[in-house]
Design a protein around this motif. Structure first.
Motif, PDB file in Angstrom:
ATOM      1  N   LEU A   1     -69.851  -0.654 119.140  1.00 39.74           N
ATOM      2  CA  LEU A   1     -69.523  -0.044 117.693  1.00 39.74           C
ATOM      3  C   LEU A   1     -69.896   1.637 117.869  1.00 39.74           C
ATOM      4  O   LEU A   1     -69.067   2.362 117.196  1.00 39.74           O
ATOM      5  N   GLU A   2     -70.847   2.036 118.676  1.00 37.58           N
ATOM      6  CA  GLU A   2     -71.114   3.484 118.941  1.00 37.58           C
ATOM      7  C   GLU A   2     -69.909   3.958 119.660  1.00 37.58           C
ATOM      8  O   GLU A   2     -69.391   5.181 119.130  1.00 37.58           O
TER       9      GLU A   2
ATOM     10  N   LYS B   1     -66.570   4.212 116.671  1.00 34.97           N
ATOM     11  CA  LYS B   1     -67.138   4.450 115.286  1.00 34.97           C
ATOM     12  C   LYS B   1     -65.947   4.748 114.320  1.00 34.97           C
ATOM     13  O   LYS B   1     -65.602   4.315 113.316  1.00 34.97           O
TER      14      LYS B   1
ATOM     15  N   LYS C   1     -65.035   2.061 111.477  1.00 30.50           N
ATOM     16  CA  LYS C   1     -65.536   2.563 110.019  1.00 30.50           C
ATOM     17  C   LYS C   1     -64.415   2.346 108.902  1.00 30.50           C
ATOM     18  O   LYS C   1     -63.373   2.611 108.983  1.00 30.50           O
TER      19      LYS C   1
ATOM     20  N   VAL D   1     -75.113   2.499 112.451  1.00 34.22           N
ATOM     21  CA  VAL D   1     -74.142   2.927 113.450  1.00 34.22           C
ATOM     22  C   VAL D   1     -72.891   3.472 112.845  1.00 34.22           C
ATOM     23  O   VAL D   1     -72.378   4.500 112.876  1.00 34.22           O
ATOM     24  N   LEU D   2     -72.480   2.810 111.737  1.00 32.68           N
ATOM     25  CA  LEU D   2     -71.150   3.159 111.040  1.00 32.68           C
ATOM     26  C   LEU D   2     -71.364   3.549 109.765  1.00 32.68           C
ATOM     27  O   LEU D   2     -70.332   4.439 108.976  1.00 32.68           O
TER      28      LEU D   2
END
Length: 463
Positions: free
Chosen positions: A171-172, A175, A179, A418-419
């Motif tokens: 996810l990081e 992003k 998103k 994270v998002l």
């Protein structure tokens, strides 16, 4: 062309959709067992190929563990339409104990039950069948209209059942690509059979595992029985100390810090949501609830924390008898969290509870490679939630409800942290689906009306 045309397409293609799901279910994508690594990879390939057949740009992305599947459609529509991310997981739980299955776990079939036909097989409910309700709704929409009504990012994980070790780094690292305006998650259940439900809150999770170590080797119970410390006895004493027998509460000091009472208005909604306690308990062989005194079954499931012992072992477990005092005894526990409970602080409290109760000559060794996640509360004030409730109510011919959920779905928290993205959870499983257990199933009605429900939700979200 109207929504009815899409719904008719779903109806006419139901048998083909079930065949496609069964093909997917035949792949034993058990993520926690390294022996099935190639099968997990094969399931990812299956999904990529299936998404591509309906015009979705999809690919398999490698991770240090099992792959992610990412797909996109509708990017050319820009910001004129909503952008949703649909999440599901394609890995499944192990099948043990195999002898309790009534058929081969990865040989799915339609079986008749008292509630109608079901799809029997591992992953049918958790989460392949649920995942495919959305994919099949998109397929029908594309067949009818030639395109989908909004921008959709498909994000399918292959490690959900094994702790999602690759999820946060993925996810990081991605992003900007992942998103969206809102995440849609279909890994939840209905509050009761036939009652469409949108999950408004999830319990968090803390996992831990410890070993009580006594003598340096297993000992002859005739030579050391009596003067020798027995780790299994130590472990039994500690496990018993976790609970207050009279109230059913967890007896760990400070365990309930961060737990809040449920507002009376919300309790009233839960009481009128159609939940059948007798059916819920009776379906698994219970005659009464066994948790905290003074709280209803729904409160215990949705709004109260728990500490559960998931595994105990040590000593000799083979046929016959072996008269030993074992050197070690082992325990696995999990806690479900609510409110503002802090996973790390709670783990420290539990460990102190154990360490304070050790006898001389006993020591404890902790597994330090375990994770935790806090509880999540959904932002049901967003207009998308009311749109989904309208769509579900129309499909199921009864008012959809906002319901709590006893399980934990850590990805929802990660989407937020994270998002920066809210999530909406809509699922069609039933409490008797036996997820994580032998003879898992998914009602054909859940699969069929789940597809129709997602078609209606897409229509409402894009009006």
């Amino acid at each position: 062309m109207s929504l009815d045309t899409v719904l008719n397409r779903i109806d006419s293609e139901l048998d083909t959709s079930i065949e496609r799901l069964c093909d997917f279910l035949r792949i034993p994508s058990i993520s926690t067992d390294p022996a099935f690594k190639a099968d997990v990879d094969r399931a990812a390939d299956w999904l990529v190929n299936d998404l591509q057949t309906i015009g979705i740009t999809a690919e398999k992305r490698t991770t240090p563990g099992h792959p992610m599947v990412v797909g996109h459609v509708g990017q050319d529509l820009g910001d004129t339409v909503p952008h949703v991310l649909f999440y599901g997981h394609y890995d499944v739980q192990p099948v043990d104990p195999l002898n309790l299955w009534t058929r081969e776990p990865f040989d799915p079939a339609i079986e008749e039950t008292e509630h109608g036909p079901v799809i029997r097989g591992r992953g049918s409910s958790d989460d392949k069948g649920q995942l495919m309700t959305f994919v099949e709704a998109c397929r029908a929409w594309k067949d009818v209209h030639g395109s989908l009504p909004c921008r959709i990012t498909f994000f399918f994980e292959g490690e959900e059942e094994s702790g999602s070790p690759s999820l946060v780094p993925f996810l990081e690292a991605n992003k900007d690509e992942l998103k969206a305006d809102l995440a849609l998650v279909c890994d939840t259940s209905m509050v009761s059979r036939g009652v469409p439900s949108i999950s408004s809150q999830l319990r968090g999770m803390v996992k831990d595992e410890f070993t009580i170590v006594g003598p340096r080797i297993d000992l002859h119970s005739g030579h050391y029985g009596g003067p020798g410390l027995n780790p299994l006895r130590e472990l039994s004493k500690i496990v018993a100390s976790f609970y207050d027998d009279e109230t059913g509460k967890v007896a760990v000091d400070g365990f309930y810090e961060g737990v809040h009472d449920v507002p009376a208005e919300q309790l009233a909604q839960w009481q009128g949501c159609g939940f059948d306690e007798a059916d819920y308990l009776g379906s698994v062989g219970y005659t009464q609830p066994h948790g905290e005194v003074g709280y209803s079954t729904l409160e215990q499931q949705w709004a109260r924390p728990t500490l559960e012992v998931n595994g105990l072992w040590g000593g000799y477990n083979g046929a016959g008898s072996k008269t030993v005092i074992p050197s070690e005894a082992h325990c696995k526990i999990t806690c479900r969290l609510v409110g503002d409970m802090d996973p790390d602080a709670l783990r420290d409290k539990i460990r102190k509870h154990v360490e304070d109760r050790l006898s001389p000559d006993a020591k404890v060794v902790w597994d330090n490679d375990l994770d935790g996640s806090p509880a999540s509360v959904m932002n049901i004030s967003r207009p998308e939630f009311e749109a989904a409730r309208t769509a579900l109510s129309a499909e199921w011919n009864r008012e959809a409800v906002f319901a709590g959920m006893g399980g934990s779905i850590p990805v929802v928290g990660y989407f937020n942290t994270v998002l920066g993205m809210d999530s909406m959870l809509v699922g069609f499983a039933n409490d008797d689906d036996a997820i994580h257990s032998p003879n898992e199933k998914y009602d054909v009605k859940s699969f069929h009306k789940g597809m129709r429900s997602w078609a209606r939700i897409l229509d409402e979200l894009t009006k």
